[in-house]
Structures are given as C-alpha cells and as structure tokens.
Design a protein around this motif. Structure first.
Motif, PDB file in Angstrom:
ATOM      1  N   GLY A   1     -23.260  61.014 -65.683  1.00  0.00           N
ATOM      2  CA  GLY A   1     -24.628  61.226 -66.121  1.00  0.00           C
ATOM      3  C   GLY A   1     -25.665  60.900 -65.060  1.00  0.00           C
ATOM      4  N   ALA A   2     -25.270  60.126 -64.034  1.00  0.00           N
ATOM      5  CA  ALA A   2     -26.195  59.786 -62.951  1.00  0.00           C
ATOM      6  C   ALA A   2     -26.390  60.942 -61.977  1.00  0.00           C
ATOM      7  N   ILE A   3     -25.597  61.995 -62.133  1.00  0.00           N
ATOM      8  CA  ILE A   3     -25.712  63.180 -61.273  1.00  0.00           C
ATOM      9  C   ILE A   3     -26.539  64.227 -62.008  1.00  0.00           C
ATOM     10  N   ASP A   4     -27.572  64.718 -61.383  1.00  0.00           N
ATOM     11  CA  ASP A   4     -28.468  65.696 -61.995  1.00  0.00           C
ATOM     12  C   ASP A   4     -27.802  67.075 -61.959  1.00  0.00           C
ATOM     13  N   LEU A   5     -27.127  67.431 -63.051  1.00  0.00           N
ATOM     14  CA  LEU A   5     -26.387  68.694 -63.083  1.00  0.00           C
ATOM     15  C   LEU A   5     -27.313  69.904 -63.094  1.00  0.00           C
ATOM     16  N   ASP A   6     -28.478  69.774 -63.712  1.00  0.00           N
ATOM     17  CA  ASP A   6     -29.413  70.900 -63.724  1.00  0.00           C
ATOM     18  C   ASP A   6     -29.950  71.169 -62.318  1.00  0.00           C
ATOM     19  N   LYS A   7     -30.210  70.100 -61.570  1.00  0.00           N
ATOM     20  CA  LYS A   7     -30.657  70.278 -60.194  1.00  0.00           C
ATOM     21  C   LYS A   7     -29.552  70.892 -59.355  1.00  0.00           C
TER      22      LYS A   7
ATOM     23  N   ASN B   1     -11.017  53.815 -61.967  1.00  0.00           N
ATOM     24  CA  ASN B   1      -9.982  52.837 -62.317  1.00  0.00           C
ATOM     25  C   ASN B   1     -10.650  51.556 -62.792  1.00  0.00           C
ATOM     26  N   ASN B   2     -10.025  50.929 -63.794  1.00  0.00           N
ATOM     27  CA  ASN B   2     -10.570  49.716 -64.397  1.00  0.00           C
ATOM     28  C   ASN B   2     -11.981  49.943 -64.915  1.00  0.00           C
ATOM     29  N   LEU B   3     -12.188  51.108 -65.503  1.00  0.00           N
ATOM     30  CA  LEU B   3     -13.458  51.487 -66.106  1.00  0.00           C
ATOM     31  C   LEU B   3     -13.192  52.093 -67.479  1.00  0.00           C
ATOM     32  N   SER B   4     -14.120  51.900 -68.401  1.00  0.00           N
ATOM     33  CA  SER B   4     -13.999  52.542 -69.709  1.00  0.00           C
ATOM     34  C   SER B   4     -14.420  53.998 -69.593  1.00  0.00           C
ATOM     35  N   VAL B   5     -14.068  54.785 -70.588  1.00  0.00           N
ATOM     36  CA  VAL B   5     -14.459  56.184 -70.558  1.00  0.00           C
ATOM     37  C   VAL B   5     -15.978  56.308 -70.651  1.00  0.00           C
ATOM     38  N   ASP B   6     -16.626  55.387 -71.350  1.00  0.00           N
ATOM     39  CA  ASP B   6     -18.090  55.416 -71.424  1.00  0.00           C
ATOM     40  C   ASP B   6     -18.718  55.139 -70.056  1.00  0.00           C
ATOM     41  N   GLN B   7     -18.091  54.264 -69.294  1.00  0.00           N
ATOM     42  CA  GLN B   7     -18.593  54.006 -67.945  1.00  0.00           C
ATOM     43  C   GLN B   7     -18.437  55.239 -67.054  1.00  0.00           C
ATOM     44  N   LEU B   8     -17.323  55.928 -67.196  1.00  0.00           N
ATOM     45  CA  LEU B   8     -17.124  57.162 -66.433  1.00  0.00           C
ATOM     46  C   LEU B   8     -18.183  58.198 -66.803  1.00  0.00           C
ATOM     47  N   LYS B   9     -18.478  58.295 -68.096  1.00  0.00           N
ATOM     48  CA  LYS B   9     -19.504  59.243 -68.546  1.00  0.00           C
ATOM     49  C   LYS B   9     -20.869  58.864 -67.992  1.00  0.00           C
ATOM     50  N   SER B  10     -21.137  57.568 -67.891  1.00  0.00           N
ATOM     51  CA  SER B  10     -22.406  57.108 -67.345  1.00  0.00           C
ATOM     52  C   SER B  10     -22.523  57.468 -65.864  1.00  0.00           C
TER      53      SER B  10
ATOM     54  N   PRO C   1     -25.469  59.257 -56.395  1.00  0.00           N
ATOM     55  CA  PRO C   1     -26.297  58.050 -56.549  1.00  0.00           C
ATOM     56  C   PRO C   1     -25.804  56.890 -55.685  1.00  0.00           C
ATOM     57  N   GLU C   2     -26.738  56.018 -55.284  1.00  0.00           N
ATOM     58  CA  GLU C   2     -26.369  54.839 -54.500  1.00  0.00           C
ATOM     59  C   GLU C   2     -25.686  53.790 -55.368  1.00  0.00           C
ATOM     60  N   LYS C   3     -26.091  53.740 -56.624  1.00  0.00           N
ATOM     61  CA  LYS C   3     -25.473  52.833 -57.586  1.00  0.00           C
ATOM     62  C   LYS C   3     -25.142  53.628 -58.841  1.00  0.00           C
ATOM     63  N   ALA C   4     -24.056  53.263 -59.501  1.00  0.00           N
ATOM     64  CA  ALA C   4     -23.678  53.947 -60.736  1.00  0.00           C
ATOM     65  C   ALA C   4     -22.907  52.990 -61.629  1.00  0.00           C
ATOM     66  N   GLU C   5     -23.441  52.744 -62.827  1.00  0.00           N
ATOM     67  CA  GLU C   5     -22.777  51.889 -63.816  1.00  0.00           C
ATOM     68  C   GLU C   5     -22.352  50.544 -63.223  1.00  0.00           C
TER      69      GLU C   5
ATOM     70  N   THR D   1     -10.642  69.545 -73.161  1.00  0.00           N
ATOM     71  CA  THR D   1     -11.789  70.242 -72.611  1.00  0.00           C
ATOM     72  C   THR D   1     -12.967  69.954 -73.531  1.00  0.00           C
ATOM     73  N   THR D   2     -14.160  69.942 -72.954  1.00  0.00           N
ATOM     74  CA  THR D   2     -15.333  69.536 -73.709  1.00  0.00           C
ATOM     75  C   THR D   2     -16.579  70.152 -73.097  1.00  0.00           C
ATOM     76  N   LYS D   3     -17.741  69.685 -73.514  1.00  0.00           N
ATOM     77  CA  LYS D   3     -19.024  70.118 -72.960  1.00  0.00           C
ATOM     78  C   LYS D   3     -19.783  68.906 -72.448  1.00  0.00           C
ATOM     79  N   ARG D   4     -20.380  69.045 -71.270  1.00  0.00           N
ATOM     80  CA  ARG D   4     -21.217  67.997 -70.706  1.00  0.00           C
ATOM     81  C   ARG D   4     -22.564  68.607 -70.358  1.00  0.00           C
ATOM     82  N   GLU D   5     -23.588  68.212 -71.065  1.00  0.00           N
ATOM     83  CA  GLU D   5     -24.944  68.734 -70.841  1.00  0.00           C
ATOM     84  C   GLU D   5     -24.956  70.259 -70.872  1.00  0.00           C
ATOM     85  N   GLY D   6     -24.131  70.827 -71.747  1.00  0.00           N
ATOM     86  CA  GLY D   6     -24.095  72.271 -71.903  1.00  0.00           C
ATOM     87  C   GLY D   6     -23.122  72.981 -70.979  1.00  0.00           C
TER      88      GLY D   6
END
Length: 205
Positions: free
Chosen positions: A194-200, A182-191, A71-75, A146-151
């Motif tokens: 999330g801006a990357i289309d993993l299914d595509k 760096n200098n980002l919350s974990v929620d910002q990192l997740k966002s 993405p051109e912009k993210a969070e 370890t976890t799951k992200r969008e399956g």
C-alpha cells in the motif's frame, strides 16, 4: 529472475500456440464465462495469452522513475538497498527497480517493480502468469489466491507457520509489482504494498 522469466516464457509459448485456432467471436464470448473444467480453463488462459500478445509494444520507462516509487520506510522497516536496471533477454527489454527492507526480529521484505514495456504481452505473461488464472487454494499452514488490489488484478500467498508470503499485482497490463516478506504478517505485507502509489505507476510513460 532471468531463469524464472525464461521458464515462464516457455510455458506461455506452448499455451499461446494452442490458442491460434477458432473464431474470434467464440473466443471472446468464452472468456466471459467461468470455465466448466480444466480444459476450458486452459483454453481461456490461451485466449488471454493471445490477446496480450497482440498488445502494442511500448518502450519501458526509465528504471529511475520506478525507483522513485520505492518508499524509504515501510511498515516499520528501513530500506537498506535500492537498485535499478534495464536489461534484455531473448529480444525482450524490461526496466526493473527493487529494494530490500529490514526491521526488528529478523523481519525483512523485498520489493520489485517491473515495466515489461517493449513486448508487453508476452513478457507480462512470463512475469505474471497468475494474472490469467483464478486461484483459490488452502494448505495445512497457509493459502494462495488471486485477488484485487486497488482495482488491479493481484495474487496473494502466505504461510502462517513460517510467517512468510508474497503479494503481486499487475498494473495497466505492463507493470508488475512483487512484495515478498519474512517474519511479517500478511497485513504488514499489504501495508508495504500500500505504500507504493499504484495509480502513479499506472500513469508512467
């Protein structure tokens, strides 16, 4: 990145060799069970390595297709750089695209997308060894798990004191996405992830 790839590959090779014996049926059954101890955990890792090694080789996609997913912009961060390349080492060919982002208060992020293509099994293990493990660890200032992200199988590590961390995800057993910030919350990192289309990404050929 190349040094990390070679070091990880050396570890994977040792584990892969340890998986060569035993009956296939017993290995498959054992993979379904939670390891009772460190020895069983190591064996499951080796069994998974063997399975991935046997995956059919495919050519990596054009890195330009990977760049299109950045993405051109993210969070609230602006992309300051985007590059891509296809390269090889030790007989392995990988397509890679990456972007760097910056924002207010020294906030920054680095996003990488790899297509392990060619010899998908071993090169994927080298870049995402965490995908064959179950990790759940806490420290005085943060955690990793370890976890799951969008399956998809993922890995998460964050330091609350430094406000830095990383998110990684393995898509279709060949694409590896890494987000470091760096200098980002974990929620910002997740966002950002999330801006990357993993299914595509999963459907790229």
């Amino acid at each position: 990145m190349k040094n990390r790839f070679i070091l990880s590959l050396s570890l994977v090779s040792v584990l892969f060799l340890s998986a060569c014996g035993g009956k296939k049926e017993a290995e498959e059954e054992k993979e379904k069970e939670a390891p009772a101890n460190a020895v069983e955990a190591l064996q499951q890792f080796a069994n998974k390595a063997k399975t991935m090694h046997n995956k059919e080789a495919v050519d990596p996609v054009d890195f330009r297709k990977l760049k299109e997913l950045l993405p051109e912009k993210a969070e609230g961060l602006n992309r300051t750089e985007a590059t891509g390349e296809k390269n090889g080492a030790m007989g392995f060919t990988i397509s890679q695209a990456e972007a760097r982002y910056s924002g207010d208060g020294d906030a920054s992020a680095h996003v990488e997308i790899f297509d392990t293509g060619g010899v998908a099994g071993i090169s994927t293990m080298a870049l995402a060894a965490w995908s064959m493990a179950d990790i759940d660890k806490e420290t005085a200032t943060g955690y990793e798990k370890t976890t799951k992200r969008e399956g998809y199988k993922g890995y998460e590590k964050y330091d609350n004191q430094n406000k830095s961390g990383e998110l990684n995800v393995l898509v279709a057993d060949r694409f590896v996405v890494n987000v470091n910030g760096n200098n980002l919350s974990v929620d910002q990192l997740k966002s950002i992830l999330g801006a990357i289309d993993l299914d595509k990404l999963s459907g790229l050929k």
